[in-house]
Design a protein around this motif. Structure first.
Motif, mmCIF file in Angstrom:
data_model
loop_
_atom_site.group_PDB
_atom_site.id
_atom_site.type_symbol
_atom_site.label_atom_id
_atom_site.label_comp_id
_atom_site.label_asym_id
_atom_site.label_seq_id
_atom_site.Cartn_x
_atom_site.Cartn_y
_atom_site.Cartn_z
ATOM 1 N N ARG A 110 0.825 -1.214 0.000
ATOM 2 C CA ARG A 110 0.000 0.000 0.000
ATOM 3 C C ARG A 110 0.855 1.258 0.000
ATOM 4 O O ARG A 110 0.478 2.263 -0.605
ATOM 5 C CB ARG A 110 -0.965 -0.051 1.193
ATOM 6 N N TYR A 111 2.003 1.181 0.626
ATOM 7 C CA TYR A 111 2.938 2.307 0.584
ATOM 8 C C TYR A 111 3.463 2.498 -0.833
ATOM 9 O O TYR A 111 3.497 3.610 -1.365
ATOM 10 C CB TYR A 111 4.076 2.043 1.574
ATOM 11 N N LYS A 112 3.842 1.417 -1.479
ATOM 12 C CA LYS A 112 4.399 1.501 -2.824
ATOM 13 C C LYS A 112 3.348 1.917 -3.849
ATOM 14 O O LYS A 112 3.642 2.674 -4.784
ATOM 15 C CB LYS A 112 5.004 0.149 -3.224
ATOM 16 N N THR A 121 -3.246 7.934 3.289
ATOM 17 C CA THR A 121 -2.191 8.612 2.529
ATOM 18 C C THR A 121 -0.957 7.719 2.457
ATOM 19 O O THR A 121 -0.788 6.787 3.257
ATOM 20 C CB THR A 121 -1.792 9.939 3.194
ATOM 21 N N GLN A 122 -0.068 8.031 1.519
ATOM 22 C CA GLN A 122 1.169 7.268 1.410
ATOM 23 C C GLN A 122 1.973 7.353 2.700
ATOM 24 O O GLN A 122 2.565 6.358 3.144
ATOM 25 C CB GLN A 122 2.002 7.766 0.233
ATOM 26 N N GLU A 123 1.986 8.525 3.307
ATOM 27 C CA GLU A 123 2.723 8.687 4.569
ATOM 28 C C GLU A 123 2.149 7.790 5.660
ATOM 29 O O GLU A 123 2.899 7.182 6.440
ATOM 30 C CB GLU A 123 2.693 10.141 5.024
ATOM 31 N N GLU A 124 0.828 7.691 5.716
ATOM 32 C CA GLU A 124 0.202 6.827 6.726
ATOM 33 C C GLU A 124 0.555 5.363 6.480
ATOM 34 O O GLU A 124 0.825 4.604 7.425
ATOM 35 C CB GLU A 124 -1.308 7.027 6.721
ATOM 36 N N TYR A 125 0.558 4.957 5.226
ATOM 37 C CA TYR A 125 0.965 3.576 4.918
ATOM 38 C C TYR A 125 2.417 3.343 5.323
ATOM 39 O O TYR A 125 2.763 2.292 5.863
ATOM 40 C CB TYR A 125 0.779 3.281 3.430
ATOM 41 N N ARG A 126 3.280 4.323 5.045
ATOM 42 C CA ARG A 126 4.688 4.186 5.423
ATOM 43 C C ARG A 126 4.815 4.037 6.933
ATOM 44 O O ARG A 126 5.564 3.189 7.424
ATOM 45 C CB ARG A 126 5.477 5.413 4.960
ATOM 46 N N GLN A 127 4.061 4.822 7.669
ATOM 47 C CA GLN A 127 4.148 4.769 9.125
ATOM 48 C C GLN A 127 3.681 3.420 9.669
ATOM 49 O O GLN A 127 4.244 2.912 10.644
ATOM 50 C CB GLN A 127 3.338 5.909 9.739
ATOM 51 N N ARG A 128 2.683 2.830 9.021
ATOM 52 C CA ARG A 128 2.244 1.488 9.440
ATOM 53 C C ARG A 128 3.352 0.469 9.190
ATOM 54 O O ARG A 128 3.592 -0.421 10.016
ATOM 55 C CB ARG A 128 0.969 1.087 8.698
#
Length: 214
Positions: A110-112, A121-128
């Protein structure tokens, strides 16, 4: 199929295929490598593994192994030249790989491909995804590798996925507060086996000369 070598259907940039190839290299096994174009999968591969995902390993007796973790473990069970299947830490290794495959990979995808998953958001996916990265960072505060001062199956089973996460946005990744994880990843990116894993081969077609990998 070749009577001499098992056949590995692979795709260079797929993290699952990367870890299968790493397992083969660490084991010292030699296979025939067939590079696959995912948009045009060879019928020979689909005939033995209809799900159509890489990697797929067909042994010389016709047995098919079509899960990357199983290929990695099969290779190391044949020849474990570097003791990657260290019984002292195998339970921990299995747990870390399970978490990578079942949790981290979900957030990594989901981040990619955040544009395909607009729920966050992409940032939220990255944080997960970073929840798992923090766990790896903690492991690496104590050791050179994830489970000690030598390589185990956990390192080669997980590294390709951390690499994929890092390469979504390298600048962001290398500014995150994970110095030990960044060091570990850089070590792997420069490792001779990983450089061999990332060798480019042209897509395989029936009648091509055999590409020997290992």
């Amino acid at each position: 199929m070749s009577d001499k070598f098992a056949i590995l259907y692979s795709f260079r940039r797929c993290p699952y295929a990367m870890r299968a190839r790493l397992g083969l290299l660490f084991s010292g096994m030699t296979v025939e490598l067939r590079e696959v174009v995912l948009k045009n999968k060879p019928p020979q591969m689909l005939a033995i593994s209809p799900k159509g995902t890489v990697p797929v390993l067909q042994l010389t007796d016709g047995t098919v192994i079509d899960e990357s973790r199983d290929i990695m473990l099969w290779a190391l069970e044949q020849k474990d030249l570097h003791n990657l299947l260290d019984e002292a830490v195998q339970v921990e290794a299995d747990a870390l790989i399970d978490q990578n495959d079942n949790e981290f990979k979900y957030w990594l995808d989901r981040y990619k491909y955040a544009d395909r998953h607009p729920e966050m958001t992409q940032e939220e996916y990255r944080q997960r995804g970073e929840v798992y990265l923090r766990q790896l960072e903690k492991q690496l505060e104590k050791h050179t590798y994830l489970l000690g001062d030598k390589v185990t199956v956990a390192d080669i089973g997980i590294m390709p996925f951390v690499r994929q996460f890092a390469h979504v946005d390298r600048e962001v990744f290398y500014n995150l507060p994970y110095p030990n994880l960044q060091r570990w990843l850089q070590h792997w990116l420069n490792h001779p086996f990983f450089l061999q894993v990332m060798t480019k081969f042209k897509p395989w077609a029936e009648g091509d000369e055999v590409v020997v990998f290992g």
